[in-house]
Design a protein around this motif. Structure first.
Motif, mmCIF file in Angstrom:
data_model
loop_
_atom_site.group_PDB
_atom_site.id
_atom_site.type_symbol
_atom_site.label_atom_id
_atom_site.label_comp_id
_atom_site.label_asym_id
_atom_site.label_seq_id
_atom_site.Cartn_x
_atom_site.Cartn_y
_atom_site.Cartn_z
ATOM 1 N N UNK A 49 32.419 38.978 32.635
ATOM 2 C CA UNK A 49 33.541 38.300 33.335
ATOM 3 C C UNK A 49 34.328 37.759 32.388
ATOM 4 N N UNK A 50 34.095 37.847 31.021
ATOM 5 C CA UNK A 50 35.061 37.359 29.869
ATOM 6 C C UNK A 50 36.503 37.078 30.663
ATOM 7 N N UNK A 51 37.147 38.124 30.914
ATOM 8 C CA UNK A 51 38.439 38.056 31.233
ATOM 9 C C UNK A 51 38.980 37.469 32.442
ATOM 10 N N UNK A 52 38.162 37.772 33.405
ATOM 11 C CA UNK A 52 38.359 37.270 34.887
ATOM 12 C C UNK A 52 38.093 35.700 34.795
ATOM 13 N N UNK A 53 36.933 35.226 34.453
ATOM 14 C CA UNK A 53 36.539 33.906 34.393
ATOM 15 C C UNK A 53 37.362 33.031 33.259
ATOM 16 N N UNK A 54 37.566 33.690 32.206
ATOM 17 C CA UNK A 54 38.074 32.997 30.957
ATOM 18 C C UNK A 54 39.738 32.857 30.936
ATOM 19 N N UNK A 55 40.093 33.859 32.029
ATOM 20 C CA UNK A 55 41.744 33.654 32.494
ATOM 21 C C UNK A 55 42.029 32.270 33.246
ATOM 22 N N UNK A 56 40.795 31.443 33.561
ATOM 23 C CA UNK A 56 41.078 30.246 34.276
ATOM 24 C C UNK A 56 41.666 29.288 33.298
ATOM 25 N N UNK A 57 41.059 29.627 32.083
ATOM 26 C CA UNK A 57 41.695 28.683 31.006
ATOM 27 C C UNK A 57 43.024 28.808 30.376
ATOM 28 N N UNK A 58 43.320 30.163 30.395
ATOM 29 C CA UNK A 58 44.697 30.473 29.981
ATOM 30 C C UNK A 58 45.787 31.236 30.917
#
Length: 137
Positions: A49-58
């Protein structure tokens, strides 16, 4: 540690049996991991879930090259599912304020994965309260 465990699982056998070389039994290091993992726990599936979850930061403003690299790494590693972003109606967010992985539009997905002729299954999380039924694929 995991490599050692994987290597032992694949290479284990009778004490007196001649042990095969790794290159004779698998075609790549990721095959070693995959084979050992599925023999050890066949019912477990891996989701990235790198893109979905990481998107919360950027605000999901990843470059296409980055998203493609994550996708290709997941395919090479044998990941079962890649959660590539959210499904959100565009009336709740402006594309000028957030990246494309907030919406997971078909055109955005195809730009990265094409027809996805791999074993990985792509997933998106429906953002309840910020998606209209007509926007759920």
């Amino acid at each position: 540690f995991f490599f050692e465990l994987s290597f032992e699982v694949i290479m284990s056998g009778e004490k007196d049996a001649k042990k095969p070389r790794v290159e004779d039994t698998v075609s790549s290091l990721s095959d070693i991991y995959r084979k050992a993992f599925y023999e050890y726990r066949p019912s477990v599936r891996v989701i990235d879930c790198t893109i979905r979850d990481g998107g919360l930061m950027n605000k999901w403003r990843f470059t296409d090259d980055f998203v493609r690299a994550v996708y290709e790494a997941n395919v090479a590693a044998g990941v079962d599912y890649m959660e590539i972003g959210y499904f959100t109606s565009e009336k709740y967010f402006k594309r000028s304020e957030v990246g494309p992985w907030r919406f997971c539009a078909t055109d955005d997905l195809r730009r990265i994965v094409g027809e996805n002729k791999t074993g990985i299954k792509l997933a998106g999380m429906a953002d309840i309260g910020r998606i209209d039924p007509c926007d759920i694929p």
